[in-house]
Structure formats: C-alpha cells, structure tokens
Design an enzyme around this catalytic site. Sequence first.
Site, short mmCIF file in Angstrom:
data_model
loop_
_atom_site.label_atom_id
_atom_site.label_comp_id
_atom_site.label_asym_id
_atom_site.label_seq_id
_atom_site.Cartn_x
_atom_site.Cartn_y
_atom_site.Cartn_z
N CYS A 91 43.32 35.20 41.32
CA CYS A 91 42.28 35.03 42.34
C CYS A 91 41.88 33.57 42.26
O CYS A 91 41.16 33.18 41.34
CB CYS A 91 41.09 35.94 42.07
SG CYS A 91 39.70 35.60 43.18
N CYS A 94 37.82 33.11 43.04
CA CYS A 94 36.79 33.57 42.11
C CYS A 94 37.46 34.28 40.95
O CYS A 94 38.09 33.62 40.13
CB CYS A 94 35.70 34.38 42.79
SG CYS A 94 36.22 35.75 43.84
N SER A 95 37.37 35.60 40.89
CA SER A 95 37.90 36.29 39.72
C SER A 95 38.27 37.73 40.05
O SER A 95 38.17 38.60 39.19
CB SER A 95 36.86 36.26 38.60
OG SER A 95 35.62 36.73 39.10
N CYS A 96 38.68 38.00 41.28
CA CYS A 96 38.99 39.36 41.71
C CYS A 96 40.09 39.94 40.83
O CYS A 96 41.10 39.28 40.55
CB CYS A 96 39.42 39.38 43.17
SG CYS A 96 38.11 38.81 44.25
#
Lengths: 190, 219
Positions: A91, A94-96
């Site tokens: 991702c 962000c941090s999906c």
Amino acid sequence: MQLRVRALETILTEKGYVDPKALDVIIDAYESKIGPHIGARVVAKAWADPDFKRRLIADAAAAVGELGLTARSTHLIAVENTRRLHNMVVCTLCSCYPWDVLGLPPVWYKSAPYRSRAVIDPRGVLADFGVILPADTEIRVWDSTAETRYLVVPMRPAGTDGWGEEKLASLVTRDSMIGTGLALAAGDAP
Amino acid sequence: MNGVHDMGGMHGFGKVEPEPDEPVFHAPWEGRVLAMNRAMGYLGLWSIDISRFSRETLPPHVYLASSYYRKWTLGLENLCLQFGLVGEDELAAGRALHPAKPVKRTLTPADVPKTLSRGSFERPPPAPAKFKPGDRVRTRNINPPGHTRLPRYARGHAGAIEHIRGCHVFPDAVAAGKGEDPQWLYTVVFDARELWGEFADPALKVSIEAWEPYLEAIP
C-alpha cells in the site's frame, strides 16, 4: 508517547466517548486471536483442496467465509503464485493490509522503504528478504489503493504430497502471503 | 494531495528491514492508540478516508519522522479537535475540562466482535460501468489538494482494465464532505516500462485499484 496517549485516553474516557474495557477487548483480539495463522489455514486448505482453491481465487471473501472465522473478510482477493508469476502486495499511500486473515501489519510493511520501493524495484525488495526469483518469473505488484485487500497464495513446496492441512499450514509464513517471502521448504517445517 | 505519504517510486529511504519475531505491539501505548482509533471511528462521525486524510495532512517532516502509531495518535488528536470532541486546552491539561459533545453511540466491549469485521464499501451503482476487462485506459493527470487514492506515479499513464471490483464509496468525494458518491472500481494494470521508463524491469507489472473518475478511455 506513552504519556501523550494516556492523556488522550483519559480525556476520551472522562468524556464518555471511549470505554477502556472495549479497548482491552480490541487489543486482545489482535494480540491473541487474529493473526497470520488464519491466512495460513486458508492457504493450506487451498493447497490441499483444488476445489477450494478455485473458489478462493474466484471469490476469496465467500471462500474464506466457509471456514467460519470470527471476522468477515470483506473485499478480500486471493492471488496465486506460480513458477511464471510472483505476486507481491503493497500500500504505497498508507498501510492497507488484510487484517482479517493476517492480523496487524509488521512495521516494515508500513515503512517508507517498502512503500516507496515495492512498485519500482520489487526484485530489490525481495533481495532484502533474501528471496531471489528467476529473471523470467514475472512479478506483479498489487498496490492496495482501495478497500479491496489482497492475500497471496504462495507456491506449495515440493515434497509435501499427502500432507494434512495442519502440517501444510506450518509452512505458510506471513511474508509468503504478502509476497515478500516463499513458503518454507518441506524440510524446514517447525 | 501531493503529500509525502504518496511514496510509490521515491528513492532514498534505504533497505527494507524485517524484524525477526516482531511483536504485535512494541509498547502498550501502540495497542491503546489502535483501539482508540477503532472506538472513535465507531462513533460514526468520520469515515476511513477522513481519518486517512487526517494523517496525510500532518506536516511532511512530522509524517516522515513519526512511527506508524505516532501518526495514528496525531491523526486522532486532530480529528477530535476538528470534530469538536476535545479542546486544545484539554489535550494540554491531559484531562476533560468541558462537557462532552453528544454522540449517537459508543463502542461497548460486547459490540467489539462485530467491529472486527470490516464493513462493505460496495454500493448500488448509479449507472452502468463504463469500462470492461481488456479495455485500454489512461489515468487522468489530476492533482487535487484534497484526499485522493490515485498515486502520483500512476497518473497520466496508459494501462488496461483487468477486473471490475464493484461500485464503491469514492474516497475523493467522501473525504471532501460531498457524500459517498459511489463509483465503479477497477483493477488497472500497467507495464513497468510505462510507469518507470524504458530501463524498467520488462518482467514487472504494477496494478492499482482505480475509481472510474480517475480513468479515461483510450480510443
């Protein structure tokens, strides 16, 4: 940070927005219930049961739903690694990450080095993990920019014919389900 | 926004450093912050994209120098201020000084299990999908100052529709307070040489999930 976070929790609790006991339940879920062992179970079942694998690739949310897990895997997509194709998930924005099946992401997954390099130099990133793929293996990087979530089904290691799902699951590492690692070799079963 | 959070393709951040036997949380406060974000999200005042935007709008030097959970702390503080739930004076004092703002619901321990499953972001489509798998498309060259999920490295490039993922809440609209404005979502795949130039790995393809407004047809 500990003091700053405690202050915020105190304010939110005193104002009645947050129940600290609910926070305890959430933390316990991610520390002891939801983690990569769930994804490993899914992958092992896919290795052992070709029909399940077909259903998993066609509709991962529904296939994982069959297993009766506590958390529903909404918008989950499973992608399969082969000799010709290696899938890797990132991702960049962000941090999906597929929390339902892998738990919370490791620090490196959320870090600038991984988020910046995975889409431009995935072979270099794989080398950081000690993974060297044949030059003609196509690499496919999936940038999780929406609410869809990706689970990589790693290649089944050689020498595991006839293994039961539980023993197979012991070879499925977290990184192999992100695509930064491979499943353990049969001889490396813990 | 063209922020430092949009990291795809940047150089200079160094090697990826996996940590052997990494714990779920490195300190108890990290778990508290994660859980507070969940519990505050449950109030229903903001969506996931609004909370993402609150982290993206942290000053660039703060974003880059902060750990993941520090960003979650700062982002949550900002949301609490923005939505009038908490005052600056309360954050400074470390305790409540004013009456709470009425909220529709709060998260109880009994409600937690149902919040561990993600909600669906799929919505009834307002119109048929414009594209189908196999169609050639070009991502638009947009540079909105607000929240968007079209990464810079993938703007203005030609790719192919690979899958239709359904009609989903449109982050650019919802984070701008314009409602969910559901749009068709596609997996769009690019050849690495299209994104990174002629010297890129010929055996690399990169895909993004792109909402229909990010795309235009290639005739």
